[in-house]
Design a protein around this motif. Structure first.
Motif, short mmCIF file in Angstrom:
data_model
loop_
_atom_site.label_atom_id
_atom_site.label_comp_id
_atom_site.label_asym_id
_atom_site.label_seq_id
_atom_site.Cartn_x
_atom_site.Cartn_y
_atom_site.Cartn_z
N THR B 144 0.83 -1.21 0.00
CA THR B 144 0.00 0.00 0.00
C THR B 144 0.86 1.26 0.00
N THR B 145 2.07 1.15 0.54
CA THR B 145 2.96 2.32 0.56
C THR B 145 3.53 2.61 -0.83
N LEU B 146 3.78 1.56 -1.61
CA LEU B 146 4.53 1.74 -2.85
C LEU B 146 3.70 1.60 -4.13
N VAL B 147 2.48 1.05 -4.02
CA VAL B 147 1.75 0.64 -5.22
C VAL B 147 1.45 1.80 -6.18
N HIS B 148 1.27 3.01 -5.65
CA HIS B 148 0.90 4.12 -6.54
C HIS B 148 2.14 4.85 -7.06
N ASP B 149 3.31 4.19 -6.93
CA ASP B 149 4.56 4.71 -7.45
C ASP B 149 4.83 6.14 -6.98
N PRO B 150 4.90 6.32 -5.65
CA PRO B 150 5.03 7.68 -5.11
C PRO B 150 6.42 8.26 -5.35
N LYS B 151 6.48 9.58 -5.44
CA LYS B 151 7.79 10.24 -5.59
C LYS B 151 8.49 10.34 -4.25
N LEU B 152 7.67 10.40 -3.20
CA LEU B 152 8.23 10.54 -1.84
C LEU B 152 7.70 9.39 -0.98
N VAL B 153 8.62 8.66 -0.36
CA VAL B 153 8.22 7.56 0.51
C VAL B 153 8.60 7.91 1.94
N ILE B 154 7.61 7.87 2.83
CA ILE B 154 7.90 8.18 4.24
C ILE B 154 7.60 6.94 5.06
N ILE B 155 8.61 6.45 5.76
CA ILE B 155 8.43 5.21 6.50
C ILE B 155 8.76 5.44 7.96
N ASP B 156 7.77 5.19 8.81
CA ASP B 156 7.94 5.38 10.24
C ASP B 156 8.32 4.04 10.87
N GLU B 157 9.42 3.99 11.56
CA GLU B 157 9.95 2.77 12.18
C GLU B 157 9.92 1.59 11.19
N PRO B 158 10.74 1.66 10.13
CA PRO B 158 10.65 0.63 9.08
C PRO B 158 10.97 -0.78 9.55
N PHE B 159 11.75 -0.91 10.63
CA PHE B 159 12.21 -2.25 10.98
C PHE B 159 11.58 -2.80 12.25
N SER B 160 10.58 -2.07 12.79
CA SER B 160 10.04 -2.54 14.06
C SER B 160 9.31 -3.86 13.84
N ALA B 161 9.54 -4.79 14.74
CA ALA B 161 8.90 -6.11 14.72
C ALA B 161 9.21 -6.92 13.47
N LEU B 162 10.32 -6.64 12.82
CA LEU B 162 10.68 -7.44 11.64
C LEU B 162 11.79 -8.42 11.99
N ASP B 163 11.69 -9.62 11.42
CA ASP B 163 12.77 -10.57 11.63
C ASP B 163 13.92 -10.21 10.66
N PRO B 164 15.11 -10.80 10.84
CA PRO B 164 16.26 -10.40 10.01
C PRO B 164 16.00 -10.52 8.50
N VAL B 165 15.24 -11.56 8.10
CA VAL B 165 14.98 -11.74 6.67
C VAL B 165 14.16 -10.57 6.13
N ASN B 166 13.09 -10.23 6.87
CA ASN B 166 12.24 -9.14 6.41
C ASN B 166 12.93 -7.78 6.52
#
Lengths: 410, 304
Positions: B144-166
């Protein structure tokens, strides 16, 4: 505008595709249908309907009533009552049968009945409805016995006089003596109550759901809170209308069906004007309550708080239901007029009055104007605080907080 | 033209000051780090940039001026509190959110299907969102963040609750987006995670901006005059230019503080001259965590 339409379409589709919605939409008319068939065919003994009617009658109803008459006026039970009443000669045997559950009640007419007019009734427990029926049966029996030598007088005493009402209002009216004239205001009121409350609660659910799913923040980066609010209000209003159409459509069908089983005229129908007023009062009532619910939705942090908050909003909607009987009985009385003018009760109460009898046009217009102003004020206040700051906050809901928000004090 | 210009924004909630006179710029095509500990005001700052909140003071420019409906469609946002509709199926959920970002129905279907295949979610697209695992939901959220091919991507806490692979997957996607010329703002308290990605950064603590600039410059500014050496040989207690030596770990790694006038190259020559076999030799640059602690301590602020 385009995004409001996307919200509208999505809300509409997800709501009507929900299993619980489809179930409610179909279940209510189905219950009505079964009820009509069962009530309409209680005396007939065929197939499923007789099975259901057996389930709806208690065993007690099939038991006999015991009777002992010391005045000796009643010496035998007429044939038509033989399966209902059993005559006893001694109190002992009657009481024995009562204890063993062979008879459901024992009526004892003492010797001095003609002077004192008192009858003693023995019952294992008291059921006011069946007791009333039994008393009436015994009363008829005594009257016939006492007046057996004057059959003409007896006939008059046992016949309920027939009242024929001539109405002076111009609009074509339903037959005032009709059984359905009595039920109709109840049915219309309940339908209105369920539809307005149901569709405005969907509003609250929808917003609380987006808050607890945390989709709201993503939505707010694509659309404004007002686009979200207006899309939802229109969509859920349409859902409410759909419900009304389906329910009143099956309602009419049931009426026709019951017309057959109750032997009522098929052309029985509500005055057409009530449909027009119904739509107006539904739309205004829905806007008023749906925006209130949206306001609550903006402030509550979870579904649990939402249901507590709804209880308070629902109170003004329940008042017309609680006071339904007096309003129907005196549909132009002071209470009825007040309830049908007060904007929070008017959508439901006005419909009760309109289906119970005729209402002066100025009162309808005044109710609409008052409702219009209140709805406008509520929509304005709610849109004042239907903002990101509250939609994204996890603050605990308090009524004072809600009232302050409505009055623009936060 | 800068992608984002934040000028002196302040925001208070009741008596709590969430942001106090924060300013920064994000340049086109860079990965920008909006850093700070929990509760520093990062999310509030992002919400003001996205026009969800209005600042009490100050102004924000996006793509040159104020926010508009059209600009919202050019921004992809992954909020810290991830959210998807739980009770509808994945495909419907993604489609609705994509339509709200201005995609046409056919375009949204096409792109979502491409992403679903790419993220191995294709076979789950008819499942209700709540039936998906947390990792799958994270990936769905990225769609949902990337599908509309945005020029600006804002990501809040990109790695929270992610395992090393993700975590690696997200890093790869961010790099890929940057290579496509997108501007990326990463907002996080896990500073070590963004060191390898960020071009420039602003550091916020207690609502105030405490450090701002290019990552390399910041590290240079705060770098002590020190080097790291890994060797199995014994380093003598004295070498020309060496002020102090300390062993860092039990793996033959040492930190050597040099005399201010000695360059690392000169010291390397001394090591070679002393016939020491060197496995590793590098300028010791401080981590962002260390820099943050240093800045905050020096400024006399508290941090959590």
């Amino acid at each position: 505008m385009k995004k409001t339409l996307i919200v509208l379409k999505n809300e509409l589709l997800t709501t009507i595709k929900r299993k619980s919605f489809i179930l409610t939409l179909l279940l209510l008319p189905l219950i009505g249908l079964i009820f009509t068939i069962v009530v309409g065919n209680r005396d007939q003994t065929s197939g499923i309907t007789s099975l259901i009617s057996k389930l709806t009658t208690t065993e007690e109803e099939n038991l006999l009533i015991g009777l002992m008459d010391e005045t000796k006026n009643i010496t035998e039970i007429p044939d038509k009552h033989k399966d209902q009443i059993k005559l006893y000669t001694t109190q002992k045997s009657a009481k024995f049968d009562l204890d063993s559950g062979i008879i459901k009640a024992f009526y004892f007419i003492p010797e001095d009945y003609v002077q004192k007019g008192k009858i003693v009734v023995y019952r294992p427990d008291f059921n006011p409805l069946s007791a009333g029926n039994d008393n009436y049966l015994i009363e008829t029996l005594i009257n016939s016995a006492l007046l057996s030598e004057n059959p003409e007088i007896m006939n008059l005493v046992n016949t309920v006089p027939e009242f024929k009402t001539e109405l002076l209002t111009p609009e074509p009216q339903r037959d005032p003596e009709h059984q359905l004239t009595f039920f109709l205001p109840y049915i219309v009121t309940l339908l209105f109550y369920i539809v307005i409350l149901g569709s405005s609660s969907m509003m609250l659910n929808s917003i609380t759901n987006e808050k607890s799913n945390r989709v709201i923040e993503i939505l707010l980066t694509s659309i404004t809170p007002m686009q979200l609010l207006s899309g939802k209000i229109v969509a859920l209003g349409l859902v409410g209308l759909l419900q009304t159409i389906v329910w009143s459509g099956t309602g009419l069908f049931i009426l026709r069906l019951s017309g057959r089983s109750f032997a009522l005229p098929i052309e029985f129908q509500l005055p057409t004007s009530i449909l027009v007023w119904g739509i107006i009062f539904f739309i205004l009532g829905f806007i008023l309550y749906a925006s209130l619910m949206a306001g609550v939705g903006a402030l509550v942090s979870n579904i649990k708080e939402a249901s507590q908050a709804t209880t308070i909003l629902v109170i003004p909607m329940v008042i017309p239901l609680v006071l339904l009987a007096p309003v129907i009985e005196n549909s132009n009385g002071t209470l009825a007029v007040i309830l049908s003018l007060f904007p929070f009760t008017s959508p439901v109460s006005m419909m009760t009055r309109l289906s119970a009898g005729s209402v002066p046009i100025w009162q309808i217009m005044l109710a609409i104007i008052l409702l219009l102003f209140s709805a406008y004020w509520i929509v304005r206040s709610v849109s004042g605080f239907f903002r990101a700051q509250y939609l994204l906050s996890g603050k605990e809901f308090k009524i004072k907080y809600f009232i302050d928000a409505m009055l623009g004090r936060i | 033209m800068n992608t984002i210009e934040v000028n002196n924004i302040s925001k208070t909630f009741g008596s709590q000051i969430a942001l106090d006179q924060v300013s920064f710029e994000v340049k086109p095509g860079e990965i920008f780090g909006l850093l700070g500990p929990n509760g520093a005001g990062k999310t509030t700052c992002i919400r003001i940039v996205l026009d969800i909140f209005k600042p009490d003071n100050g102004s924000v420019k996006i793509f040159g001026n104020g926010m508009s409906e059209g600009k919202k469609d050019q921004i992809g946002y992954l909020p810290e509190e991830r959210g998807l509709y739980q009770d509808i199926n994945l495909e419907e959920c993604l489609n609705y959110l994509a339509l709200l970002k201005g995609l046409s129905s056919s375009e949204s279907h096409k792109r979502i299907n491409e992403y679903l295949v790419r993220f191995n979610l294709d076979e789950h697209k008819k499942k209700k969102v709540k039936e998906l695992s947390k990792g799958m939901q994270q990936k769905a959220q990225l769609i949902t963040t990337l599908v509309h091919d945005p020029k600006l991507v804002i990501i809040d806490e990109p790695f929270s609750a992610l395992d090393p692979v993700n975590t690696q997957m997200v890093k790869d996607i961010l790099r890929e987006q940057r290579d496509l010329g997108k501007t990326i703002v990463m907002c996080t308290h896990q500073m070590h995670q963004v060191e390898e990605l960020c071009d420039r950064l602003v550091l916020i603590n207690q609502g105030k901006s405490v450090l701002y600039g290019a990552l390399i410059e910041v590290q240079k500014t705060y770098a002590g005059h020190a080097i790291h050496i890994r060797t199995e040989d014994q380093i003598p207690n004295y070498l020309p230019g060496m002020k102090e030596i300390k062993r860092l770990e039990n793996h033959h790694l040492y930190q050597v503080d040099l005399d201010p006038e000695v360059f690392p190259q000169e010291f390397l020559k001394s090591l070679v001259a002393a016939n020491i076999n060197i496995d590793q030799f590098e300028i010791a640059s401080p981590t962002l965590d260390e820099i943050f602690i240093q800045v905050v301590t020096e400024s006399g602020m508290k941090y959590e």
